[in-house]
Design a protein around this motif. Structure first.
Motif, mmCIF file in Angstrom:
data_model
loop_
_atom_site.group_PDB
_atom_site.id
_atom_site.type_symbol
_atom_site.label_atom_id
_atom_site.label_comp_id
_atom_site.label_asym_id
_atom_site.label_seq_id
_atom_site.Cartn_x
_atom_site.Cartn_y
_atom_site.Cartn_z
ATOM 1 N N THR A 26 0.825 -1.205 0.000
ATOM 2 C CA THR A 26 0.000 0.000 0.000
ATOM 3 C C THR A 26 0.861 1.257 0.000
ATOM 4 N N THR A 51 -5.447 -2.566 -5.474
ATOM 5 C CA THR A 51 -5.828 -3.631 -4.548
ATOM 6 C C THR A 51 -5.314 -4.978 -5.039
ATOM 7 N N VAL A 85 -1.764 -5.305 -3.899
ATOM 8 C CA VAL A 85 -1.672 -5.561 -2.462
ATOM 9 C C VAL A 85 -2.005 -7.020 -2.155
ATOM 10 N N SER A 123 -6.862 -6.268 2.655
ATOM 11 C CA SER A 123 -6.145 -5.557 1.592
ATOM 12 C C SER A 123 -6.957 -4.374 1.082
ATOM 13 N N ASN A 153 -5.478 -0.600 1.566
ATOM 14 C CA ASN A 153 -5.246 0.095 0.305
ATOM 15 C C ASN A 153 -6.067 1.379 0.259
ATOM 16 N N TYR A 192 -4.357 4.093 2.582
ATOM 17 C CA TYR A 192 -3.165 4.736 2.029
ATOM 18 C C TYR A 192 -3.499 5.581 0.803
#
Length: 290
Positions: free
Chosen positions: A110, A148, A151, A186, A190, A193
């Protein structure tokens, strides 16, 4: 005398007829392609994938910390600690630490996705990007899907390395719960961030925030140690630390299955929906400012 005069110039003027003008096959092809280009979800996902993977420096900084935790830190502590007590049962330290290593990999990934969004805004790429026909919904959805996906892929790669290093005897249902929890966690981090990257405008502030936030969140949560053994100050901080709930989701799924994973997963899924709604509002407002 010329046979064609201004009054009888039918030889020079093409005959006209009422109704729509004829459309050539090439024009039909352009018309068919144009709506797909305007939505552009596939193209945006592909662009975001290249933006994330072509920056070798960001990828290296995202992968190295996870490799260090797996190969040095976790293996050494596994031999040193042996087992820990978690929710009233004794578990091997490797089983206890694998979810924390996965979440550290998520935080590293992220960081990459947030940095890519921030660099895109700082470098003026948004002006060039929006010079082409593209829908706002497609842009936001493509960015969320691509980031995503990175991640999740990096988190599963960390899990695969952990499986190769340690002997994990989890039932199949626990593996499925861990996989579902990985997707939910995730999405949440995500979104967190990406929201930071879309709100912060100052370069130095962003770099300090993005590099300090991950280790602080990771080690002020019950990641590599049970919450009962944390100092009081860190225990209080862990209550408001989102990593605490991410690790609880992954660790509960891995050790106890669906019944321990889904309450935390539902809460994090609701948080992810709020975060992505906020990102959509911020990015849409920024597009209107261009």
């Amino acid at each position: 005398m010329n046979a064609t005069t201004p009054s009888t110039g039918s030889a020079l003027v093409a005959p006209t007829r009422s109704g729509p003008s004829p459309v050539t096959p090439s024009a039909r092809r352009v018309d068919r392609v144009r709506p797909r280009g305007r939505s552009g979800l596939r193209a945006i996902v592909y662009r975001e994938f290249l933006l994330l993977t072509r920056n070798r420096t960001n990828l290296l900084l995202a992968v190295l910390p996870t490799a260090i935790y797996l190969l040095l830190f976790a293996t050494s502590l596994t031999n040193l600690v042996g087992s820990v007590t978690y929710q009233g049962i004794d578990v091997g330290y490797a089983e206890f630490a694998i979810p924390a290593i996965m979440l550290s990999s998520m935080l590293a990934a992220t960081t990459t996705t947030g940095t890519s969004l921030f660099q895109e805004e700082m470098g003026g790429m948004a002006v060039e990007l929006w010079s082409y026909p593209m829908s706002r919904a497609g842009y936001i959805a493509g960015k969320i899907l691509a980031t995503t996906g990175l991640v999740i892929a990096q988190s599963l790669a960390a899990l695969l390395v952990g499986v190769l290093l340690f002997d994990l005897g989890w039932p199949l249902a626990n593996w499925a719960a861990l996989g579902a929890g990985t997707v939910v966690v995730s999405l949440t981090f995500n979104g967190l961030y990406l929201l930071f990257a879309s709100l912060v405008r100052d370069f130095q502030r962003f770099m300090v925030l993005i590099n300090v936030l991950g280790p602080f969140l990771l080690f002020s949560s019950p990641s590599f140690y049970p919450v009962e053994q944390m100092p009081d100050v860190l225990r209080w901080l862990s209550v408001v630390n989102p990593v605490t709930y991410g690790i609880s989701c992954l660790r509960g799924g891995a050790l106890f299955g669906w019944q321990a994973m889904w309450p935390t997963a539902l809460g994090m899924l609701a948080a992810a929906a709020v975060l992505f709604a906020a990102i959509s509002v911020v990015l849409t407002r920024r597009v209107r400012e261009l």
